[in-house]
Structures are given as C-alpha cells and as structure tokens.
Design an enzyme around this catalytic site. Structure first.
Site, PDB file in Angstrom:
ATOM      1  N   HIS A  36      -7.683  -5.677   0.523  1.00  0.00           N
ATOM      2  CA  HIS A  36      -6.380  -4.926   1.192  1.00  0.00           C
ATOM      3  C   HIS A  36      -5.942  -5.342   2.566  1.00  0.00           C
ATOM      4  CE1 HIS A  36      -4.177  -1.195   0.038  1.00  0.00           C
ATOM      5  NE2 HIS A  36      -4.113  -0.957   1.323  1.00  0.00           N
TER       6      HIS A  36
ATOM      7  N   SER B  84       0.897  -1.148  -0.154  1.00  0.00           N
ATOM      8  CA  SER B  84       0.009   0.101  -0.019  1.00  0.00           C
ATOM      9  C   SER B  84       0.941   1.174   0.010  1.00  0.00           C
ATOM     10  CB  SER B  84      -1.076  -0.092   1.204  1.00  0.00           C
ATOM     11  OG  SER B  84      -2.027   0.827   1.120  1.00  0.00           O
TER      12      SER B  84
END
Length: 417
Positions: free
Chosen positions: A389, A184
């Site tokens: 995620h 990320s």
C-alpha cells in the site's frame, strides 16, 4: 476628501497585510534555518509549491470552497519539466489517501513521485487535498477549535470535497470532464461521491484506483486495526476533553517522527521498521532519503470521527456510511443500521490497480470491490509480488510498477490540446 481617506485606509490595510505575511515568512525561514542546522532534510520542510520549484516545476495554488464551507488548497502543475510535447486534455485530478496530503506525491522526488511523472507525461495535473489535513484546516465560519469543524468522515469528503474540487477544475479549465486518479481513501471517496451525488460520475472520463479503499473486512495490518479501534474506544473521552483531531501535522506523533527519522541510520532501521509494521515489508522499494522527507509531511491529520469510521469498517462486510449506533442511525438515516453506499452508481469506466502484498486494502477486499462495480475495464495486479500500500506514494519503483498502466488509460481517455 472621502476618496483620499479611503485610499489611505486601503494603503494602510495593504501595508499591515504585507507586514503580517512578511513577518510570518521571517518566522518560517528562521524555523527552517534552525531545523536545517539540526539535520532535517530541506525537502521535509517545504510545501507543495516550494518543492516543485526546487526541482524546476512550476505549480499554482488554488482555493476551493465546499458547499458546507470548508476551504481547501489544491495545486496544479500545468506542464511538467520533461514534457516536450503539447498538453493533453482533459485535466487529471490526483487524490491522496488517509492521513496524507498533496505533498505525498512529491516526497520520493522527481524520478518517482507521481505528481512529477504524470505532469512530465504532458498532462494538466491537479493535485487535491481534503478537509482536516494541513491544506484543509480553514472554514468560512468555523474555527479548527470548534467541535463542529471535525464532525466529518469519508462520507462528507466524498459528498462535498470531491464535487467542489471537480467543479472548480472543470470551470477553471473550461473542460467538460476530467480524469481521476485516486489512492486509497482518495478512491473510496470517489465511490461515495458517485453514490451520494447524482451526475458527478458523468463528469469523469476514467477513474484509476490505486489500491482504492471501500470495505476493510480483510485488513491484515495489526497495527492499523489496534490504532483505529483505540480511537473508537476512546472517542467519548477524547470528545469530552476537546480533542477532535487525529494525529495532526505538527502534533506530537509527527514532530517526534520527523525528529527521529531525520537521522539517516535511524530512518533506515527503526523508521523503516515502523513502516513495515504499518503495512508490510518490501525491501529496497522506498529510499531512505524518502523516509527522511515524508515524515515532514506525514501524518497530515484528519478527524477522530474519520478514524472511527475506519474502525467500524473493519468489522462489517459492506461499504457503508458512518454508524451512529441504533438510536443515532434512526435519527440520521431512519434505519437501525447505516445505509450501504451504492457502488452500482459508479458508472464511470474504472481501472483498479493493486498489489498482492497490500496489508491495508488487501486483494480479497479489492476483488470484492471490483465485483460490485458495473464498469470495470481492467483490474490490474502489480507483477511485483511484494508491492504494498505504502509503495504507491513512496516507492522508487513507481515508474516501473504502476506508471505505465496509469498512463495507458490516461492516454486512452485523453486528447491533445
């Protein structure tokens, strides 16, 4: 006589230092005893070196000082407990995402945490931290109460934290290159480094991006959009009242989350539901015990300015620097708009791994990213259709869904010592 005096002073200072450290440890141990009695899981109360030691892994603590004076604590696992062969080189750097710390790679335990799994595959693993989280709240001249300490976004993390960390590892290990695994924000700041610091891409053998962040135009998480936009709306007020840090470790949000989610039933229902609101649902992916542990280390904190950058990124279709407004941009960049980062400068071989169910860095933005990078050797879509995620750091399915692909490329770009 002077020599004896100096020896006395030195001994006095050492005694005072040891007394201070031991006193601190006594306080910490007493707090832990109280929390353990209240039902907090032990792992949620331990730091990186303590967690690794608990499971039989030996880790080292290292200190990195950035060019602009931030003092970062990073960690190294020289050899995994399950590594039975020789160590491979070059070293591997594993970088966390927004509001996380190095501890996120341990929270799901030795069978799922990427720090354990990569070191078990016989890699010299370094686990980084960035300014603003609880391992990066020191500076050579600034205090954390100073507004100047918090005047950073992903730009400064990419421009200063990443180069300093890479240089330290290369010098300490006498390596010419390292391999970089970035999750990320830990991926986005790599691209910023390549754009802003000439020559640093050449120090990386391969970059493996795990849901790497760049532009955020298609972010589907309503919760994250609202939270980021609220920070942007209230930034002037927060600055006026002296609040420059966003969701710090030890703050109200983290303390309430840790208190509530220590309960197994609440963790499995309410806390799991909040996690699904932040990202997307993936039943049977994150263990309830992992949720109980991770809230002891999350959120880890960052600057309000950094959250505002994320809010800005939701409303533009490029990957760009911090937007100070028309007048501020003219002063900072000599342009009415902030400059876009030069993704074509990322000449390192790049592997991007992402899931179809990611609501934070969704597939359309990952496809946009890979189309702008000059040397993508594979863009791998996780087969599990619900992979999201949050799963990267915390899923019990990590060793099945993403570890094989990570090790494939680490192996390809590594040698045995």
């Amino acid at each position: 006589m002077l020599f004896k005096t100096n020896i006395f002073v030195l001994c006095f200072l050492i005694n005072e230092y040891l007394h201070h450290v031991l006193s601190q440890n006594d306080v910490i141990n007493e707090e832990r005893k109280i929390k353990l009695a209240q039902g907090y899981p032990l792992d949620s109360l331990l730091n990186f070196t303590e967690l690794t030691a608990e499971y039989g892994y030996r880790s080292e603590e290292h200190t990195v000082i950035t060019e602009d004076g931030y003092i970062l604590t990073i960690f190294r696992i020289v050899k995994g407990k399950r590594c039975l062969g020789p160590i491979r080189r070059p070293p591997v750097l594993l970088m966390h995402g927004l509001l996380l710390s190095s501890d996120c790679w341990l929270d799901s335990g030795p069978d799922s945490g990427l720090a354990y799994l990569i070191s078990d595959a016989c890699y010299d693993l370094w686990v980084g931290n960035v300014r603003g989280n609880y391992y990066g709240k020191r500076h050579v001249s600034l205090n954390v109460t100073d507004i100047d300490f918090w005047q950073f976004s992903v730009n400064e993390i990419g421009k200063y934290d990443m180069p300093a960390t890479i240089d330290y590892i290369l010098k300490h290990t006498s390596s010419k290159k390292l391999n970089y695994v970035g999750y990320s924000q830990g991926g986005g700041t790599f691209f910023i480094m390549c754009s802003e610091r000439e020559g640093y891409c050449d120090k990386i053998g391969v970059f493996i991006g795990l849901e790497p962040d760049s532009r955020n135009t298609n972010t589907k998480s309503i919760f994250c959009r609202i939270a980021a936009e609220l920070y942007q709306d209230f930034q002037p007020l927060l600055t006026e009242i002296g609040l420059y840090e966003a969701v710090p470790w030890g703050g109200v949000v983290q303390q309430i989350a840790a208190f509530l989610c220590k309960d197994y039933v609440i963790a499995d229902t309410f806390c799991r539901g909040v996690m699904y609101i932040i990202d997307s649902p993936h039943p049977n992916s994150v263990e309830t015990e992992t949720i109980r542990v991770l809230v002891g280390h999350f959120p880890a904190g960052t600057s309000v300015k950094n959250i505002v950058w994320y809010s800005q990124s939701l409303n533009v279709d490029v990957f760009q620097n911090y937007d100070y407004g028309t007048a501020g941009n003219m002063e900072m960049y000599n342009s009415t708009k902030p400059p876009a980062y030069n993704l074509s400068a990322t000449t390192t071989p790049v592997v991007v791994i992402n899931g179809r169910n990611d609501f934070l860095t969704p597939p359309p933005d990952e496809e946009w990213l890979t189309s702008h990078l000059p040397n993508v050797i594979e863009h791998y879509i996780v087969e599990d259709p619900l992979w999201n995620h949050v799963d990267v750091a915390y899923s019990k399915l990590t060793s099945k869904n993403i570890l094989p692909k990570i090790l494939q490329y680490l192996y390809e770009y590594s040698d045995v010592i």
